[in-house]
Motif scaffolding. Sequence first.
Motif, short mmCIF file in Angstrom:
data_model
loop_
_atom_site.label_atom_id
_atom_site.label_comp_id
_atom_site.label_asym_id
_atom_site.label_seq_id
_atom_site.Cartn_x
_atom_site.Cartn_y
_atom_site.Cartn_z
N VAL A 1 38.98 47.28 35.80
CA VAL A 1 38.63 45.86 36.65
C VAL A 1 38.90 46.07 38.10
O VAL A 1 38.10 45.88 38.89
N ALA A 2 40.19 46.83 38.25
CA ALA A 2 40.72 47.02 39.86
C ALA A 2 39.59 47.81 40.46
O ALA A 2 39.31 47.82 41.45
N ALA A 3 39.12 49.00 39.86
CA ALA A 3 38.33 49.95 40.35
C ALA A 3 36.77 49.34 40.45
O ALA A 3 36.32 49.55 41.53
N ILE A 4 36.30 48.44 39.80
CA ILE A 4 35.16 47.60 40.00
C ILE A 4 35.38 46.73 41.30
O ILE A 4 34.26 46.86 42.15
N VAL A 5 36.26 46.18 41.43
CA VAL A 5 36.59 45.43 42.61
C VAL A 5 36.64 46.57 43.97
O VAL A 5 35.74 46.53 44.88
N ASP A 6 37.57 47.53 43.95
CA ASP A 6 37.55 48.34 44.86
C ASP A 6 36.46 49.24 45.15
O ASP A 6 36.11 49.75 46.47
N GLU A 7 35.70 49.67 44.35
CA GLU A 7 34.88 50.88 44.47
C GLU A 7 33.22 50.25 44.47
O GLU A 7 32.55 50.94 44.90
N ALA A 8 33.01 49.14 43.93
CA ALA A 8 31.76 48.45 44.09
C ALA A 8 31.74 47.28 44.81
O ALA A 8 30.94 47.09 45.86
N ALA B 1 28.49 42.26 36.18
CA ALA B 1 27.37 43.28 35.44
C ALA B 1 28.24 44.80 35.05
O ALA B 1 28.06 45.07 34.07
N LEU B 2 29.15 45.04 35.86
CA LEU B 2 30.13 46.08 35.61
C LEU B 2 30.87 45.93 34.68
O LEU B 2 31.33 46.86 33.75
#
Length: 196
Positions: A182-189, A164-165
């Motif tokens: 992409v890394a931020a989506i994994v790490d932050e969400a 979704a993100l």
Amino acid sequence: MGRWAVATERRRGEALIRAIHEAVLAEVVDAGLGQLTMEGIARRAATAKTVLYRRWATPFELLIDALGEAYPVEVPTPAADNLRTDLIAALTLLTDWMVTPAATAVMAITSERGRYPELAEALWDKVFDPRGGTFTTTVLRWYAARGRLDPARLTPITTQIGEALVFKLAIDNARTPSAEEVAAIVDEALLPALGL
């Protein structure tokens, strides 16, 4: 004589199927679902229409077959020992796939779901569901099955967050997300939603 033989050599087997699959995806991109015909696909694939009808009854059946072949499959690390890396790899696979003709065809089907409900249903039944659903779902189920992740955390929401993100950022920025995003989506969400 030799050149003539090479130029007129008929494609068979996998080479022919690949050419037909590429043709149907290109036809959707150029003509749209409403103008998808066996004639157009055959012309683009440089083959006879009868060749198509021997294997597929309709252009939509052919399209679903092509999408099934073109849809990427995630392969988590066998040891299930680096969830973050595997999730980033899964979402990177998604961002790479998003710029392909297959992704454009999928977007056409999902955006015209009301007009072609049976086609959309076939997309889920024959392409998405057999591969475990979303790009990250395969990874999450792999880790849960090996005791590395609480299966109760795999809800309809957590299994959709990553994708979704990715799509939200793609829509907002008119481009696929960067590796950093992409890394931020994994790490932050995604990881926080999984309790990690």
